[in-house]
Design a protein around this motif. Structure first.
Motif, PDB file in Angstrom:
ATOM      1  N   LEU A  61       0.835  -1.197   0.000  1.00 40.13           N
ATOM      2  CA  LEU A  61       0.000   0.000   0.000  1.00 40.13           C
ATOM      3  C   LEU A  61       0.868   1.246   0.000  1.00 40.13           C
ATOM      4  O   LEU A  61       0.577   2.220  -0.706  1.00 40.13           O
ATOM      5  CB  LEU A  61      -0.925   0.008   1.215  1.00 40.13           C
ATOM      6  CG  LEU A  61      -1.813   1.246   1.348  1.00 40.13           C
ATOM      7  CD1 LEU A  61      -2.807   1.315   0.205  1.00 40.13           C
ATOM      8  CD2 LEU A  61      -2.549   1.251   2.684  1.00 40.13           C
ATOM      9  N   LEU A  62       1.949   1.241   0.791  1.00 45.25           N
ATOM     10  CA  LEU A  62       2.835   2.397   0.849  1.00 45.25           C
ATOM     11  C   LEU A  62       3.493   2.664  -0.502  1.00 45.25           C
ATOM     12  O   LEU A  62       3.783   3.815  -0.846  1.00 45.25           O
ATOM     13  CB  LEU A  62       3.911   2.177   1.920  1.00 45.25           C
ATOM     14  CG  LEU A  62       3.409   2.049   3.361  1.00 45.25           C
ATOM     15  CD1 LEU A  62       4.563   1.711   4.294  1.00 45.25           C
ATOM     16  CD2 LEU A  62       2.728   3.337   3.820  1.00 45.25           C
ATOM     17  N   GLN A  63       3.729   1.603  -1.286  1.00 46.77           N
ATOM     18  CA  GLN A  63       4.385   1.755  -2.580  1.00 46.77           C
ATOM     19  C   GLN A  63       3.387   1.958  -3.721  1.00 46.77           C
ATOM     20  O   GLN A  63       3.796   2.222  -4.853  1.00 46.77           O
ATOM     21  CB  GLN A  63       5.244   0.516  -2.878  1.00 46.77           C
ATOM     22  CG  GLN A  63       6.380   0.282  -1.895  1.00 46.77           C
ATOM     23  CD  GLN A  63       7.421   1.396  -1.933  1.00 46.77           C
ATOM     24  OE1 GLN A  63       7.586   2.089  -2.934  1.00 46.77           O
ATOM     25  NE2 GLN A  63       8.136   1.568  -0.823  1.00 46.77           N
ATOM     26  N   HIS A  64       2.097   1.825  -3.423  1.00 46.16           N
ATOM     27  CA  HIS A  64       1.083   1.970  -4.465  1.00 46.16           C
ATOM     28  C   HIS A  64       1.066   3.406  -4.979  1.00 46.16           C
ATOM     29  O   HIS A  64       1.196   4.365  -4.213  1.00 46.16           O
ATOM     30  CB  HIS A  64      -0.294   1.601  -3.908  1.00 46.16           C
ATOM     31  CG  HIS A  64      -1.367   1.566  -4.950  1.00 46.16           C
ATOM     32  ND1 HIS A  64      -1.490   0.545  -5.846  1.00 46.16           N
ATOM     33  CD2 HIS A  64      -2.365   2.448  -5.238  1.00 46.16           C
ATOM     34  CE1 HIS A  64      -2.525   0.769  -6.634  1.00 46.16           C
ATOM     35  NE2 HIS A  64      -3.068   1.924  -6.294  1.00 46.16           N
ATOM     36  N   GLU A  65       0.889   3.572  -6.280  1.00 49.09           N
ATOM     37  CA  GLU A  65       0.890   4.903  -6.885  1.00 49.09           C
ATOM     38  C   GLU A  65      -0.535   5.433  -7.030  1.00 49.09           C
ATOM     39  O   GLU A  65      -1.397   4.763  -7.602  1.00 49.09           O
ATOM     40  CB  GLU A  65       1.574   4.868  -8.253  1.00 49.09           C
ATOM     41  CG  GLU A  65       3.070   4.611  -8.175  1.00 49.09           C
ATOM     42  CD  GLU A  65       3.741   4.723  -9.533  1.00 49.09           C
ATOM     43  OE1 GLU A  65       3.034   4.582 -10.555  1.00 49.09           O
ATOM     44  OE2 GLU A  65       4.961   4.962  -9.563  1.00 49.09           O
ATOM     45  N   PHE A  66      -0.753   6.621  -6.478  1.00 45.12           N
ATOM     46  CA  PHE A  66      -2.031   7.310  -6.599  1.00 45.12           C
ATOM     47  C   PHE A  66      -1.828   8.565  -7.439  1.00 45.12           C
ATOM     48  O   PHE A  66      -0.845   9.287  -7.265  1.00 45.12           O
ATOM     49  CB  PHE A  66      -2.586   7.689  -5.226  1.00 45.12           C
ATOM     50  CG  PHE A  66      -2.915   6.520  -4.343  1.00 45.12           C
ATOM     51  CD1 PHE A  66      -4.156   5.898  -4.425  1.00 45.12           C
ATOM     52  CD2 PHE A  66      -1.975   6.036  -3.442  1.00 45.12           C
ATOM     53  CE1 PHE A  66      -4.456   4.818  -3.614  1.00 45.12           C
ATOM     54  CE2 PHE A  66      -2.271   4.955  -2.630  1.00 45.12           C
ATOM     55  CZ  PHE A  66      -3.511   4.340  -2.716  1.00 45.12           C
ATOM     56  N   SER A  67      -2.757   8.834  -8.330  1.00 50.24           N
ATOM     57  CA  SER A  67      -2.661  10.009  -9.195  1.00 50.24           C
ATOM     58  C   SER A  67      -3.232  11.233  -8.497  1.00 50.24           C
ATOM     59  O   SER A  67      -4.155  11.141  -7.685  1.00 50.24           O
ATOM     60  CB  SER A  67      -3.408   9.771 -10.510  1.00 50.24           C
ATOM     61  OG  SER A  67      -2.838   8.699 -11.235  1.00 50.24           O
ATOM     62  N   GLN A 245     -18.066   0.823  -3.454  1.00 50.70           N
ATOM     63  CA  GLN A 245     -17.659   0.411  -4.791  1.00 50.70           C
ATOM     64  C   GLN A 245     -16.175   0.059  -4.754  1.00 50.70           C
ATOM     65  O   GLN A 245     -15.439   0.236  -5.710  1.00 50.70           O
ATOM     66  CB  GLN A 245     -17.915   1.533  -5.804  1.00 50.70           C
ATOM     67  CG  GLN A 245     -19.372   1.934  -5.883  1.00 50.70           C
ATOM     68  CD  GLN A 245     -19.587   3.077  -6.859  1.00 50.70           C
ATOM     69  OE1 GLN A 245     -18.865   3.221  -7.832  1.00 50.70           O
ATOM     70  NE2 GLN A 245     -20.581   3.901  -6.585  1.00 50.70           N
ATOM     71  N   ARG A 246     -15.748  -0.403  -3.589  1.00 47.87           N
ATOM     72  CA  ARG A 246     -14.331  -0.597  -3.354  1.00 47.87           C
ATOM     73  C   ARG A 246     -13.820  -1.903  -3.903  1.00 47.87           C
ATOM     74  O   ARG A 246     -14.514  -2.892  -3.952  1.00 47.87           O
ATOM     75  CB  ARG A 246     -14.026  -0.543  -1.852  1.00 47.87           C
ATOM     76  CG  ARG A 246     -14.462   0.755  -1.212  1.00 47.87           C
ATOM     77  CD  ARG A 246     -14.324   0.664   0.284  1.00 47.87           C
ATOM     78  NE  ARG A 246     -14.742   1.914   0.908  1.00 47.87           N
ATOM     79  CZ  ARG A 246     -14.824   2.079   2.204  1.00 47.87           C
ATOM     80  NH1 ARG A 246     -14.525   1.090   3.004  1.00 47.87           N
ATOM     81  NH2 ARG A 246     -15.200   3.226   2.708  1.00 47.87           N
ATOM     82  N   LYS A 247     -12.542  -1.880  -4.233  1.00 47.71           N
ATOM     83  CA  LYS A 247     -11.858  -3.090  -4.630  1.00 47.71           C
ATOM     84  C   LYS A 247     -11.123  -3.639  -3.407  1.00 47.71           C
ATOM     85  O   LYS A 247     -10.899  -2.916  -2.438  1.00 47.71           O
ATOM     86  CB  LYS A 247     -10.891  -2.792  -5.759  1.00 47.71           C
ATOM     87  CG  LYS A 247     -11.615  -2.252  -6.977  1.00 47.71           C
ATOM     88  CD  LYS A 247     -10.965  -2.682  -8.238  1.00 47.71           C
ATOM     89  CE  LYS A 247     -11.818  -2.274  -9.435  1.00 47.71           C
ATOM     90  NZ  LYS A 247     -11.050  -2.280 -10.656  1.00 47.71           N
ATOM     91  N   PRO A 248     -10.736  -4.906  -3.423  1.00 48.40           N
ATOM     92  CA  PRO A 248     -10.057  -5.469  -2.260  1.00 48.40           C
ATOM     93  C   PRO A 248      -8.820  -4.667  -1.901  1.00 48.40           C
ATOM     94  O   PRO A 248      -8.107  -4.177  -2.778  1.00 48.40           O
ATOM     95  CB  PRO A 248      -9.686  -6.886  -2.728  1.00 48.40           C
ATOM     96  CG  PRO A 248     -10.653  -7.181  -3.808  1.00 48.40           C
ATOM     97  CD  PRO A 248     -10.937  -5.869  -4.491  1.00 48.40           C
ATOM     98  N   PRO A 249      -8.557  -4.487  -0.607  1.00 51.96           N
ATOM     99  CA  PRO A 249      -7.381  -3.729  -0.186  1.00 51.96           C
ATOM    100  C   PRO A 249      -6.093  -4.436  -0.570  1.00 51.96           C
ATOM    101  O   PRO A 249      -6.069  -5.642  -0.777  1.00 51.96           O
ATOM    102  CB  PRO A 249      -7.531  -3.652   1.340  1.00 51.96           C
ATOM    103  CG  PRO A 249      -8.368  -4.836   1.684  1.00 51.96           C
ATOM    104  CD  PRO A 249      -9.308  -5.019   0.533  1.00 51.96           C
ATOM    105  N   ILE A 250      -5.022  -3.657  -0.642  1.00 48.06           N
ATOM    106  CA  ILE A 250      -3.723  -4.211  -0.982  1.00 48.06           C
ATOM    107  C   ILE A 250      -3.117  -4.850   0.253  1.00 48.06           C
ATOM    108  O   ILE A 250      -2.966  -4.203   1.289  1.00 48.06           O
ATOM    109  CB  ILE A 250      -2.796  -3.104  -1.517  1.00 48.06           C
ATOM    110  CG1 ILE A 250      -3.422  -2.458  -2.747  1.00 48.06           C
ATOM    111  CG2 ILE A 250      -1.417  -3.631  -1.830  1.00 48.06           C
ATOM    112  CD1 ILE A 250      -2.672  -1.256  -3.233  1.00 48.06           C
TER     113      ILE A 250
END
Length: 260
Positions: A61-67, A245-250
């Motif tokens: 999650l910490l490395q996930h990229e958010f725009s 409408q969430r997707k499974p958490p990382i």
């Protein structure tokens, strides 16, 4: 006496047809249910206590990229050494928009420049006073319908100058246990320190106080600025619901821990 009272209570219904009585009964039942869940008082907002979530965030999650609204990518890992205050925004959420000036005021109060002018905590030497505590303020849009253009316009309308992340897949909201727009989640060194309301300006039934009596976020940041040990805290937050409408958490690979 009891029979007479019951007759007087039911007498008006005797003048209606069977179908009319059934319709009235259904209407009363619907009003009763709406009252229980709070929709009658507030059609857009609710108070929610988030379900338990792990306090330590997975590295994925910490490395996930958010725009951001401009299309640039951001990772929570880049701010891991800071105290990060994530504020869940809503372009059309009155509660979240009401709190934006409060967020601005807190950002000013706990800026390095403001803290540097304060007296040392508990009489400590200025060099030992943790006045340089880095606090990062980040807005999060977890509404999948909010586009980059809409988020940028909202930031301009409300003079939001801090970074904004588009959580269009609601990955961040799900992993952090955020349930409503207008709440905050505070992170530090990959851990959740706080999740919940900013203050008690709004009660859990939506009633608004003119002045809050409990300033939860400000108290937490004050404790951190004073270099105090802070354990995980959580409060019920009132705001506009983040619809599911969430997707499974990382999660890390081979992990059996489930974050709801």
């Amino acid at each position: 006496m009891a029979k007479k009272s019951l007759f007087l209570l039911l007498a008006p219904l005797l003048r209606f047809s069977r179908d009319q009585v059934i319709s009235v009964a259904w209407l009363l039942a619907v009003v009763f249910i709406l009252g229980l869940i709070g929709i009658a008082d507030s059609p857009l907002c609710l108070a929610v206590e988030a379900p338990p979530a792990q306090h330590e965030l997975p590295e994925t999650l910490l490395q996930h990229e958010f725009s951001d609204p401009a299309g640039e990518k951001h990772q929570l890992a880049r701010w891991s050494g800071d105290v990060v205050v994530l504020f869940f925004l809503g372009t059309e959420c009155p509660v979240a928009n009401t709190y934006i000036p409060e967020i601005h005021a807190l950002a000013e109060k706990f800026s390095p420049e403001s803290l540097a002018t304060e007296k040392p905590v508990n009489g400590a030497d200025a060099a030992k006073n943790p006045i340089k505590l880095p606090i990062r303020w980040v807005g999060v849009h977890s509404d999948p319908t909010v586009t980059g253009e809409a988020a940028a316009q909202h930031a301009q309308d409300f003079r939001w100058k801090s970074p904004v992340l588009l959580d269009s897949e609601q990955t961040l909201a799900a992993a952090l246990g955020a349930k409503v727009l207008g709440q905050v989640v505070v992170l530090h060194k990959g851990q959740i320190l706080y999740r919940g309301r900013i203050d008690d300006r709004f009660s859990t039934n939506g009633k608004r106080r003119s002045t809050p009596s409990q300033r939860d976020l400000e108290n937490l940041l004050g404790a951190l600025a004073a270099d105090k040990q802070v354990a995980f805290q959580e409060t019920a937050a009132y705001g506009c619901p983040i619809f599911s409408q969430r997707k499974p958490p990382i999660l890390p690979k081979n992990s059996s821990t489930e974050v709801k």
